[in-house]
Design a protein around this motif. Structure first.
Motif, PDB file in Angstrom:
ATOM      1  N   GLY A   2      57.188  30.766  45.731  1.00 30.54           N
ATOM      2  CA  GLY A   2      56.896  32.086  45.961  1.00 30.54           C
ATOM      3  C   GLY A   2      55.286  32.592  46.032  1.00 30.54           C
ATOM      4  N   ALA A   3      55.230  33.811  46.563  1.00 31.32           N
ATOM      5  CA  ALA A   3      53.687  34.113  46.888  1.00 31.32           C
ATOM      6  C   ALA A   3      53.106  34.132  45.518  1.00 31.32           C
ATOM      7  N   ALA A   4      53.714  34.640  44.398  1.00 32.37           N
ATOM      8  CA  ALA A   4      53.166  34.541  43.123  1.00 32.37           C
ATOM      9  C   ALA A   4      52.517  33.386  42.526  1.00 32.37           C
ATOM     10  N   LYS A   5      53.001  32.210  43.007  1.00 35.25           N
ATOM     11  CA  LYS A   5      52.757  31.080  42.544  1.00 35.25           C
ATOM     12  C   LYS A   5      51.834  30.204  43.561  1.00 35.25           C
ATOM     13  N   GLN A   6      51.751  30.756  44.818  1.00 39.32           N
ATOM     14  CA  GLN A   6      51.178  30.240  45.819  1.00 39.32           C
ATOM     15  C   GLN A   6      49.654  30.298  45.437  1.00 39.32           C
ATOM     16  N   PRO A   7      48.934  29.083  45.683  1.00 40.34           N
ATOM     17  CA  PRO A   7      47.480  29.181  45.386  1.00 40.34           C
ATOM     18  C   PRO A   7      46.850  29.951  46.736  1.00 40.34           C
ATOM     19  N   ARG A   8      45.785  30.618  46.307  1.00 39.47           N
ATOM     20  CA  ARG A   8      44.950  31.369  47.455  1.00 39.47           C
ATOM     21  C   ARG A   8      44.200  30.459  48.304  1.00 39.47           C
ATOM     22  N   LYS A   9      44.267  30.654  49.607  1.00 40.70           N
ATOM     23  CA  LYS A   9      43.655  29.822  50.409  1.00 40.70           C
ATOM     24  C   LYS A   9      42.521  30.662  51.055  1.00 40.70           C
ATOM     25  N   ARG A  10      41.474  30.056  51.097  1.00 37.70           N
ATOM     26  CA  ARG A  10      40.184  31.007  51.546  1.00 37.70           C
ATOM     27  C   ARG A  10      40.210  30.694  53.253  1.00 37.70           C
ATOM     28  N   ASP A  11      40.376  31.885  53.942  1.00 38.31           N
ATOM     29  CA  ASP A  11      40.317  32.150  55.330  1.00 38.31           C
ATOM     30  C   ASP A  11      38.951  31.745  56.189  1.00 38.31           C
ATOM     31  N   VAL A  12      39.066  31.221  57.287  1.00 39.68           N
ATOM     32  CA  VAL A  12      37.870  30.859  57.791  1.00 39.68           C
ATOM     33  C   VAL A  12      37.101  32.295  57.955  1.00 39.68           C
ATOM     34  N   SER A  13      35.760  32.476  58.211  1.00 40.60           N
ATOM     35  CA  SER A  13      34.890  33.436  58.104  1.00 40.60           C
ATOM     36  C   SER A  13      35.391  34.068  59.574  1.00 40.60           C
ATOM     37  N   MET A  14      35.664  33.509  60.591  1.00 41.62           N
ATOM     38  CA  MET A  14      35.956  34.387  61.826  1.00 41.62           C
ATOM     39  C   MET A  14      37.556  34.597  62.136  1.00 41.62           C
ATOM     40  N   SER A  15      38.148  34.630  61.083  1.00 41.82           N
ATOM     41  CA  SER A  15      39.658  34.788  61.128  1.00 41.82           C
ATOM     42  C   SER A  15      39.999  36.230  61.449  1.00 41.82           C
ATOM     43  N   THR A  16      41.061  36.357  62.728  1.00 40.28           N
ATOM     44  CA  THR A  16      41.391  37.498  63.392  1.00 40.28           C
ATOM     45  C   THR A  16      42.772  37.713  63.009  1.00 40.28           C
ATOM     46  N   SER A  31      60.432  34.540  47.766  1.00 41.44           N
ATOM     47  CA  SER A  31      61.446  35.493  47.349  1.00 41.44           C
ATOM     48  C   SER A  31      61.302  36.912  47.913  1.00 41.44           C
ATOM     49  N   SER A  32      62.187  37.682  47.779  1.00 40.98           N
ATOM     50  CA  SER A  32      61.890  39.177  48.367  1.00 40.98           C
ATOM     51  C   SER A  32      60.855  39.890  47.691  1.00 40.98           C
ATOM     52  N   SER A  33      61.009  39.607  46.266  1.00 37.42           N
ATOM     53  CA  SER A  33      59.938  40.475  45.542  1.00 37.42           C
ATOM     54  C   SER A  33      58.468  39.736  45.868  1.00 37.42           C
ATOM     55  N   ASP A  34      58.385  38.500  46.020  1.00 40.05           N
ATOM     56  CA  ASP A  34      57.069  38.124  46.508  1.00 40.05           C
ATOM     57  C   ASP A  34      56.571  38.517  47.849  1.00 40.05           C
ATOM     58  N   LEU A  35      57.496  38.598  48.855  1.00 40.60           N
ATOM     59  CA  LEU A  35      57.021  39.032  50.023  1.00 40.60           C
ATOM     60  C   LEU A  35      56.660  40.676  49.972  1.00 40.60           C
ATOM     61  N   VAL A  36      57.449  41.122  49.104  1.00 43.59           N
ATOM     62  CA  VAL A  36      57.054  42.522  48.918  1.00 43.59           C
ATOM     63  C   VAL A  36      55.427  42.475  48.544  1.00 43.59           C
ATOM     64  N   ALA A  37      55.242  41.653  47.302  1.00 44.38           N
ATOM     65  CA  ALA A  37      53.920  41.645  47.034  1.00 44.38           C
ATOM     66  C   ALA A  37      52.812  41.067  47.795  1.00 44.38           C
ATOM     67  N   GLY A  38      53.158  40.310  48.627  1.00 40.88           N
ATOM     68  CA  GLY A  38      52.336  39.428  49.863  1.00 40.88           C
ATOM     69  C   GLY A  38      52.058  40.764  50.900  1.00 40.88           C
ATOM     70  N   ILE A  39      52.989  41.468  51.336  1.00 38.39           N
ATOM     71  CA  ILE A  39      52.699  42.401  52.370  1.00 38.39           C
ATOM     72  C   ILE A  39      51.880  43.686  51.753  1.00 38.39           C
ATOM     73  N   LEU A  40      52.356  44.075  50.573  1.00 41.52           N
ATOM     74  CA  LEU A  40      51.343  44.942  49.995  1.00 41.52           C
ATOM     75  C   LEU A  40      50.018  44.659  49.738  1.00 41.52           C
ATOM     76  N   GLU A  41      49.712  43.544  49.471  1.00 38.03           N
ATOM     77  CA  GLU A  41      48.306  42.832  49.309  1.00 38.03           C
ATOM     78  C   GLU A  41      47.541  43.361  50.504  1.00 38.03           C
ATOM     79  N   GLY A  42      48.385  42.922  51.758  1.00 37.61           N
ATOM     80  CA  GLY A  42      47.698  43.108  52.982  1.00 37.61           C
ATOM     81  C   GLY A  42      47.151  44.469  53.358  1.00 37.61           C
ATOM     82  N   GLN A  43      48.175  45.531  52.821  1.00 37.29           N
ATOM     83  CA  GLN A  43      47.941  46.774  52.878  1.00 37.29           C
ATOM     84  C   GLN A  43      46.802  47.365  52.196  1.00 37.29           C
TER      85      GLN A  43
END
Length: 309
Positions: A2-16, A31-43
């Motif tokens: 799930g997202a909560a256990k997924q290590p953060r990956k550093r995106d390249v500087s020119m990510s679009t 999991s659905s709860s991790d999807l919610v957490a991941g999507i809200l993080e983007g918001q």
């Protein structure tokens, strides 16, 4: 995993918005709860990106208000998600601020039907935007806001180039660094939201950021034009029972009057919150209150600050 256990990956500087991230490569297994957490993080990240662009957004408010005060129109240009977000912002100005419908216009790639049914190919035509602007006789007092997540949508770019040549104030809102939309606009607003949870799905982070930026611009412009007083929507027209009650409460609050007194004044003022407020505070009849407001350019604060009759 799930997202909560997924290590953060550093995106390249020119990510679009079109880039893909290793972080979301196993999204369908979350999991659905991790999807919610991941999507809200983007918001949250989307709002942070808007905050980073606060300086050009503030410039758009100040310069936009100057043009609209001369009788100009607020005209939005967009395709797909950007066009739909623009349409929403434009459509809410008349009921919120009593802004004339004919001065809040959206030109959508593919026409009005594209608001509900995708017309993806229409965004590739600069001429469609030019024709749309010519059909409404765009002029130097108008404010044109072009939106494109990629910053390279021909429809938005062609429209801004044409409007700028006509002397209108042009504002470009985009999400990918290097987008030509920023180069052709008088005011360039880059809201760098980067990689989407769903690669290329700009209805998510990019869309949230665009709507937040439009909220700032359109609301800020209306405040600068005097359509708000003491944090209240004094230009609102009470067109249903809920809004009628809200209008009475506004007048009662502003004039420090009882509810029934405020309601009577609002009825006499034919639903105008500003006229009713001026009547009660300045002790004027309806016609005198209206004249006072007209002399102040419709600005309630200015009308109330003048000498009492």
């Amino acid at each position: 995993m799930g997202a909560a256990k997924q290590p953060r990956k550093r995106d390249v500087s020119m990510s679009t918005t079109e880039s893909a991230s290793l972080r979301y490569a196993t999204l369908e297994d979350w999991s659905s709860s991790d999807l919610v957490a991941g999507i809200l993080e983007g918001q949250y990240a989307a709002i942070a990106a808007v905050q980073a662009a606060s300086a050009p957004i503030a410039e758009a408010i100040d310069r936009g208000a100057e043009h609209l005060a001369r009788g100009g129109r607020l005209i939005y240009l967009g395709a797909g998600t950007s066009g739909r977000i623009a349409t929403q912002d434009a459509s809410e100005l008349p009921p919120t601020f009593n802004w004339p419908y004919e001065r809040a216009i959206t030109l959508m790639a593919g026409g009005k039907d594209a608001v509900f049914h995708a017309a993806e190919g229409a965004e590739d035509s600069e001429q469609l935007a030019i024709d749309g602007l010519d059909s409404i006789n765009v002029s130097e007092n108008d404010v044109i806001i072009g939106l494109a997540a990629s910053g390279r949508t021909p429809y938005a770019i062609g429209g801004l180039v044409h409007a700028r040549a006509k002397g209108a104030l042009t504002i470009g809102i985009f999400n990918n660094r290097g987008g030509r939309l920023g180069e052709v606009a008088d005011i360039s607003i880059l809201i760098e939201t980067g990689i989407e949870v769903l690669s290329g799905s700009t209805r998510m982070k990019a869309g949230t950021a665009q709507k937040a930026a439009l909220n700032c611009i359109s609301t800020g412009v209306m405040i600068r034009l005097g359509f708000v007083y003491r944090g209240l929507m004094v230009e609102m027209r009470p067109t249903n029972v809920k809004l009628q009650d809200r209008a009475v409460k506004m007048v009662a609050t502003l004039a420090d009057a009882e509810y029934d007194v405020a309601k009577s004044a609002l009825d006499t003022a034919e639903g105008s919150i500003k006229v009713a407020t001026a009547m009660l505070i300045l002790g004027l009849d309806r016609d005198a209150a209206q004249q006072r407001l007209s002399a102040a350019g419709g600005n309630l604060r200015a009308a109330l600050q003048g000498p009492k009759d």
